[in-house]
Structures are given as structure tokens and as C-alpha cells.
Design a protein around this motif. Structure first.
Motif, PDB file in Angstrom:
ATOM      1  N   ARG A 177      29.590 -11.309 -54.308  1.00 23.84           N
ATOM      2  CA  ARG A 177      28.819 -10.914 -53.138  1.00 23.84           C
ATOM      3  C   ARG A 177      29.798 -10.319 -52.128  1.00 23.84           C
ATOM      4  O   ARG A 177      30.840 -10.915 -51.843  1.00 23.84           O
ATOM      5  CB  ARG A 177      28.108 -12.130 -52.536  1.00 23.84           C
ATOM      6  N   PHE A 178      29.494  -9.156 -51.614  1.00 20.82           N
ATOM      7  CA  PHE A 178      30.417  -8.474 -50.704  1.00 20.82           C
ATOM      8  C   PHE A 178      30.022  -8.782 -49.268  1.00 20.82           C
ATOM      9  O   PHE A 178      28.898  -8.525 -48.847  1.00 20.82           O
ATOM     10  CB  PHE A 178      30.418  -6.969 -50.981  1.00 20.82           C
ATOM     11  N   GLU A 179      30.966  -9.348 -48.519  1.00 19.05           N
ATOM     12  CA  GLU A 179      30.691  -9.815 -47.158  1.00 19.05           C
ATOM     13  C   GLU A 179      31.398  -8.972 -46.097  1.00 19.05           C
ATOM     14  O   GLU A 179      30.813  -8.644 -45.072  1.00 19.05           O
ATOM     15  CB  GLU A 179      31.140 -11.283 -47.015  1.00 19.05           C
ATOM     16  N   ARG A 180      32.667  -8.639 -46.336  1.00 21.81           N
ATOM     17  CA  ARG A 180      33.457  -7.955 -45.309  1.00 21.81           C
ATOM     18  C   ARG A 180      33.207  -6.457 -45.347  1.00 21.81           C
ATOM     19  O   ARG A 180      33.067  -5.864 -46.429  1.00 21.81           O
ATOM     20  CB  ARG A 180      34.946  -8.234 -45.508  1.00 21.81           C
ATOM     21  N   PRO A 181      33.130  -5.797 -44.178  1.00 28.12           N
ATOM     22  CA  PRO A 181      32.832  -4.355 -44.121  1.00 28.12           C
ATOM     23  C   PRO A 181      33.786  -3.510 -44.963  1.00 28.12           C
ATOM     24  O   PRO A 181      33.337  -2.572 -45.636  1.00 28.12           O
ATOM     25  CB  PRO A 181      32.985  -4.030 -42.630  1.00 28.12           C
ATOM     26  N   GLU A 182      35.078  -3.850 -44.973  1.00 30.62           N
ATOM     27  CA  GLU A 182      36.025  -3.036 -45.750  1.00 30.62           C
ATOM     28  C   GLU A 182      35.784  -3.174 -47.250  1.00 30.62           C
ATOM     29  O   GLU A 182      35.899  -2.213 -48.011  1.00 30.62           O
ATOM     30  CB  GLU A 182      37.472  -3.384 -45.401  1.00 30.62           C
ATOM     31  N   GLU A 183      35.409  -4.394 -47.675  1.00 31.27           N
ATOM     32  CA  GLU A 183      35.066  -4.608 -49.086  1.00 31.27           C
ATOM     33  C   GLU A 183      33.808  -3.825 -49.444  1.00 31.27           C
ATOM     34  O   GLU A 183      33.726  -3.224 -50.523  1.00 31.27           O
ATOM     35  CB  GLU A 183      34.794  -6.096 -49.345  1.00 31.27           C
ATOM     36  N   MET A 184      32.845  -3.860 -48.559  1.00 35.34           N
ATOM     37  CA  MET A 184      31.590  -3.134 -48.798  1.00 35.34           C
ATOM     38  C   MET A 184      31.841  -1.643 -48.942  1.00 35.34           C
ATOM     39  O   MET A 184      31.263  -0.983 -49.818  1.00 35.34           O
ATOM     40  CB  MET A 184      30.607  -3.380 -47.642  1.00 35.34           C
ATOM     41  N   THR A 220      27.943   5.010 -60.864  1.00 36.64           N
ATOM     42  CA  THR A 220      26.608   4.626 -61.327  1.00 36.64           C
ATOM     43  C   THR A 220      25.651   5.794 -61.111  1.00 36.64           C
ATOM     44  O   THR A 220      25.978   6.750 -60.407  1.00 36.64           O
ATOM     45  CB  THR A 220      26.082   3.372 -60.593  1.00 36.64           C
ATOM     46  N   THR A 221      24.463   5.696 -61.702  1.00 37.05           N
ATOM     47  CA  THR A 221      23.483   6.791 -61.661  1.00 37.05           C
ATOM     48  C   THR A 221      22.283   6.367 -60.823  1.00 37.05           C
ATOM     49  O   THR A 221      21.674   5.322 -61.098  1.00 37.05           O
ATOM     50  CB  THR A 221      23.038   7.142 -63.102  1.00 37.05           C
ATOM     51  N   PRO A 222      21.921   7.137 -59.786  1.00 32.42           N
ATOM     52  CA  PRO A 222      20.869   6.722 -58.847  1.00 32.42           C
ATOM     53  C   PRO A 222      19.570   6.265 -59.492  1.00 32.42           C
ATOM     54  O   PRO A 222      18.985   5.268 -59.066  1.00 32.42           O
ATOM     55  CB  PRO A 222      20.661   7.985 -57.991  1.00 32.42           C
ATOM     56  N   ALA A 223      19.106   6.962 -60.523  1.00 34.03           N
ATOM     57  CA  ALA A 223      17.800   6.633 -61.121  1.00 34.03           C
ATOM     58  C   ALA A 223      17.781   5.260 -61.792  1.00 34.03           C
ATOM     59  O   ALA A 223      16.715   4.709 -62.062  1.00 34.03           O
ATOM     60  CB  ALA A 223      17.405   7.705 -62.136  1.00 34.03           C
ATOM     61  N   TYR A 224      18.965   4.685 -62.059  1.00 37.59           N
ATOM     62  CA  TYR A 224      19.058   3.391 -62.744  1.00 37.59           C
ATOM     63  C   TYR A 224      19.726   2.336 -61.860  1.00 37.59           C
ATOM     64  O   TYR A 224      20.019   1.245 -62.323  1.00 37.59           O
ATOM     65  CB  TYR A 224      19.859   3.541 -64.042  1.00 37.59           C
ATOM     66  N   ARG A 225      19.959   2.643 -60.602  1.00 36.75           N
ATOM     67  CA  ARG A 225      20.728   1.786 -59.700  1.00 36.75           C
ATOM     68  C   ARG A 225      19.845   0.695 -59.107  1.00 36.75           C
ATOM     69  O   ARG A 225      18.775   0.980 -58.572  1.00 36.75           O
ATOM     70  CB  ARG A 225      21.344   2.657 -58.598  1.00 36.75           C
ATOM     71  N   SER A 226      20.298  -0.541 -59.181  1.00 34.88           N
ATOM     72  CA  SER A 226      19.503  -1.694 -58.728  1.00 34.88           C
ATOM     73  C   SER A 226      19.466  -1.802 -57.209  1.00 34.88           C
ATOM     74  O   SER A 226      20.324  -1.247 -56.514  1.00 34.88           O
ATOM     75  CB  SER A 226      20.095  -2.976 -59.321  1.00 34.88           C
ATOM     76  N   PRO A 227      18.481  -2.550 -56.663  1.00 40.30           N
ATOM     77  CA  PRO A 227      18.378  -2.702 -55.211  1.00 40.30           C
ATOM     78  C   PRO A 227      19.651  -3.252 -54.569  1.00 40.30           C
ATOM     79  O   PRO A 227      20.072  -2.780 -53.504  1.00 40.30           O
ATOM     80  CB  PRO A 227      17.214  -3.683 -55.043  1.00 40.30           C
ATOM     81  N   GLU A 228      20.283  -4.242 -55.227  1.00 39.71           N
ATOM     82  CA  GLU A 228      21.484  -4.841 -54.630  1.00 39.71           C
ATOM     83  C   GLU A 228      22.667  -3.884 -54.610  1.00 39.71           C
ATOM     84  O   GLU A 228      23.609  -4.066 -53.833  1.00 39.71           O
ATOM     85  CB  GLU A 228      21.856  -6.150 -55.343  1.00 39.71           C
ATOM     86  N   MET A 229      22.605  -2.835 -55.449  1.00 37.89           N
ATOM     87  CA  MET A 229      23.636  -1.795 -55.398  1.00 37.89           C
ATOM     88  C   MET A 229      23.324  -0.767 -54.314  1.00 37.89           C
ATOM     89  O   MET A 229      24.231  -0.227 -53.688  1.00 37.89           O
ATOM     90  CB  MET A 229      23.752  -1.092 -56.751  1.00 37.89           C
ATOM     91  N   TRP A 230      22.034  -0.514 -54.103  1.00 34.31           N
ATOM     92  CA  TRP A 230      21.632   0.440 -53.062  1.00 34.31           C
ATOM     93  C   TRP A 230      21.947  -0.091 -51.667  1.00 34.31           C
ATOM     94  O   TRP A 230      22.270   0.673 -50.756  1.00 34.31           O
ATOM     95  CB  TRP A 230      20.134   0.734 -53.157  1.00 34.31           C
ATOM     96  N   ASP A 231      21.840  -1.408 -51.492  1.00 36.13           N
ATOM     97  CA  ASP A 231      22.010  -1.977 -50.147  1.00 36.13           C
ATOM     98  C   ASP A 231      22.812  -3.272 -50.231  1.00 36.13           C
ATOM     99  O   ASP A 231      22.264  -4.346 -50.503  1.00 36.13           O
ATOM    100  CB  ASP A 231      20.636  -2.242 -49.522  1.00 36.13           C
ATOM    101  N   LEU A 232      24.120  -3.175 -49.987  1.00 40.30           N
ATOM    102  CA  LEU A 232      24.982  -4.355 -50.050  1.00 40.30           C
ATOM    103  C   LEU A 232      24.673  -5.349 -48.937  1.00 40.30           C
ATOM    104  O   LEU A 232      25.052  -6.523 -49.028  1.00 40.30           O
ATOM    105  CB  LEU A 232      26.452  -3.934 -49.976  1.00 40.30           C
ATOM    106  N   LEU A 233      23.971  -4.904 -47.905  1.00 44.53           N
ATOM    107  CA  LEU A 233      23.599  -5.807 -46.813  1.00 44.53           C
ATOM    108  C   LEU A 233      22.543  -6.821 -47.237  1.00 44.53           C
ATOM    109  O   LEU A 233      22.254  -7.773 -46.508  1.00 44.53           O
ATOM    110  CB  LEU A 233      23.115  -5.013 -45.598  1.00 44.53           C
ATOM    111  N   LEU A 234      21.962  -6.637 -48.426  1.00 48.97           N
ATOM    112  CA  LEU A 234      21.060  -7.647 -48.976  1.00 48.97           C
ATOM    113  C   LEU A 234      21.820  -8.936 -49.295  1.00 48.97           C
ATOM    114  O   LEU A 234      21.208  -9.990 -49.474  1.00 48.97           O
ATOM    115  CB  LEU A 234      20.375  -7.132 -50.254  1.00 48.97           C
TER     116      LEU A 234
END
Length: 307
Positions: free
Chosen positions: A184-191, A202-216
Motif C-alpha cells: 500500500r503506497f502512503e507517502r507522496p514520493e512513493e505514490m 500497464t495498459t489502461p483498458a485492463y488497469r484496476s481501480p487501485e492502480m488508477w487511484d492510489l489514494l484509495l
């Protein structure tokens, strides 16, 4: 993104026509069959056995990062060597040209990708048994990866990376995007670093929600492959992407619809829905997914699959 060039004439360039020793193999390089930004795949022929063909992947490594990606790809392929649903690595070598390093990977030759097959069928949708046969081969490959310790996530499962072998089995390829760094990525620089990796590998059409938004604040794990498998199964069934336009909001909102036609059993459509759960924890793992597939296959042969 790879551009397949199987049926396109091309002027001679790069390694074409050369005789090269790689490991214990001597190969004659033929024509380009696919190319990407810093890599190219050639058809190659065994110099001692003219009927034996290979795919030769030539990669230019301009920096340590790209070199590490190639080394990772080789390491993953070695760890999965011999699996019938993983493209076989036959030999490899590195060339040091001074300013850059070049990698040469000799792999088994597969003359079709799943995306070629999907795009050439027109409106001829697959029967359910065909869907299951293709998808089960892919899941077998993912199962082998997720059963490693630690589990290996492919992270770029898509129709372009599923190839049809000469033995009639579907095989997974392209392991440069793999990861065992599940966190789980917490720090802004890691994100920022992870967002850059996701964008590049990765490829957008197959990208999961948690990859689209690390703030989840979800753990980025092998469950990203389960989401991608759901997108892939949708594509195999309906010849289109589950999330038209590859929109981040569509993915985050789970905004997709199962088409009414072609009609598949609830076993197939329920599996798509289970894999496309927004929360990684709500998705089945690959063992559960394979069990569902096997049950569906057995039930179909016994004539008891529900509609």
C-alpha cells in the motif's frame, strides 16, 4: 504498445539476415514480426534445423532501469520454465556496445496472438466452450505466477500478450511488467514513483481501480491480475472492452454493462462480475477462479450449466 507486423512487408533493417550464436543456438534472423519503442521481435530460424523457428526479441537498454527490466523478464521466464501456458525462453545473451547494452532473447515461436484472432473473426463470436478453453489456459499461466513465493503479478495481462502455440495451447508472454512488490503506497514520493511505473508498464483498458487511484489506499497486489482477467474474459466474450474509452471514472465507478448478446451462461457472466469487483479483497484469488472455471467446464460437459 506492440505493433504486430506479421503480414506487412518491411525493408531490411536491424538484425535481419544476420547469423547469430546465442547460448547453444545458432540462428538465422529473418523478418520483423512485431516492434515497440525500444525493442523488436524477429522471426528466426535454427541454422542447423531449418524447420525449427523461434521468436527473437531484441531490446535496447539505454539505462540501468531498462536493463533491470530485461533481467527481471528473464528471471521470471526462467522461474516458470516448462509450464505449457508460458512462452518458453530457449536462450538469451547480453551485448555491450559501449554506451548501451542490448539483450537478445530467443523464445518459442507463436504465429498468432489472441488480439489477432479476435480482430479477424468479424462478428463470429466464440461458443462458450471455446471461451472457456482460451480463458482456462490463461488462468493456468496466472496460477503458476501467483503460486510463486512471493506471488508474481504480471500487471499487463491483455489480449496482445496471449499467444497461440504450435501445440494448440494459449501462452502468456511479456514479463517485463511483473512485480513481487505488493504494498500500500502512503507517502507522496512513493505514490509518484508508482504512478509513473503504472503509466509506463500497464495498459489502461485492463488497469484496476487501485492502480488508477492510489489514494484509495488499497494494497497493489496480484489481485490487479484478477481485475485484468475480468477485462480479458469480457473481451473474449464480447470482442470489446468492458470500459469503453478507458476512462478512469468509468473504472472507479464500476460503470460497465454485460451485453445481452451473445448469450453466455451465468457461470461466465458471474465470473466477469466477481473479477471486476472494485475492492481487491472482494475479487476471487486465482485458485478460486480456476475452481469456478473447472466446475463450469465439467458442468458443461455434463449438460448442467445454468443459463
Amino acid at each position: 504498445m506492440w505493433r504486430i507486423k506479421q503480414f506487412m512487408p518491411k525493408e531490411k533493417s536491424g538484425l535481419e539476415g544476420r547469423m547469430i550464436d546465442i547460448g547453444n543456438l545458432k540462428i538465422q534472423v529473418r523478418n520483423v514480426i512485431a516492434e515497440g519503442g525500444f525493442s523488436c521481435v524477429y522471426l528466426a530460424q535454427d541454422a542447423l534445423n531449418g524447420s525449427k523457428q523461434y521468436a527473437l526479441k531484441h531490446m535496447i537498454c539505454n539505462d540501468e532501469e531498462s536493463l533491470d527490466l530485461v533481467k527481471k523478464e528473464i528471471s521470471v521466464m526462467k522461474s516458470l520454465q516448462g509450464h505449457p501456458n508460458i512462452v518458453m525462453l530457449c536462450a538469451h545473451t547480453f551485448l555491450d556496445t559501449g554506451r548501451t547494452k542490448e539483450a537478445l532473447l530467443v523464445m518459442e515461436f507463436c504465429d498468432k496472438s489472441l488480439v489477432n484472432v479476435l480482430e479477424s473473426r468479424g462478428a463470429g463470436f466464440f461458443e462458450e466452450k471455446q471461451v472457456l478453453q482460451i480463458f482456462r489456459d490463461v488462468c493456468n499461466a496466472v496460477f503458476a505466477m501467483h503460486c510463486q513465493s512471493p506471488p508474481i503479478a504480471h500487471r499487463d495481462l491483455k489480449a496482445e500478450n496471449i499467444l497461440l502455440g504450435s501445440d494448440g495451447l494459449w501462452k502468456l508472454c511479456d514479463f517485463g511488467s511483473t512485480s513481487t512488490n505488493h504494498k500500500r503506497f502512503e507517502r507522496p514520493e512513493e505514490m509518484g514513483i508508482e504512478e509513473d511505473n503504472i503509466r509506463k508498464h500497464t495498459t489502461p483498458a485492463y488497469r484496476s481501480p487501485e492502480m488508477w487511484d492510489l489514494l484509495l489506499r488499497e494494497v497493489i497486489s496480484e489481485k490487479v491480475d484478477i481485475w485484468a482477467l475480468g477485462c480479458l474474459l469480457f473481451r473474449i466474450c464480447y470482442f470489446k472492452s468492458a470500459f469503453d474509452g478507458e476512462s478512469k471514472l468509468q473504472v472507479l465507478n464500476g460503470n460497465y454493462r454485460i451485453p445481452e448478446l451473445p448469450k453466455y451462461s451465468s457461470s461466465i457472466t458471474d465470473l466477469i462480475k466477481d473479477m471486476l469487483q472494485s475492492s481487491p479483497a472482494s475479487r476471487p484469488d486465482i485458485t478460486q477462479a480456476r475452481a469456478l472455471l473447472d466446475w463450469t467446464f465439467i458442468s458443461m460437459n455434463l449438460g448442467v450449466v445454468s443459463s
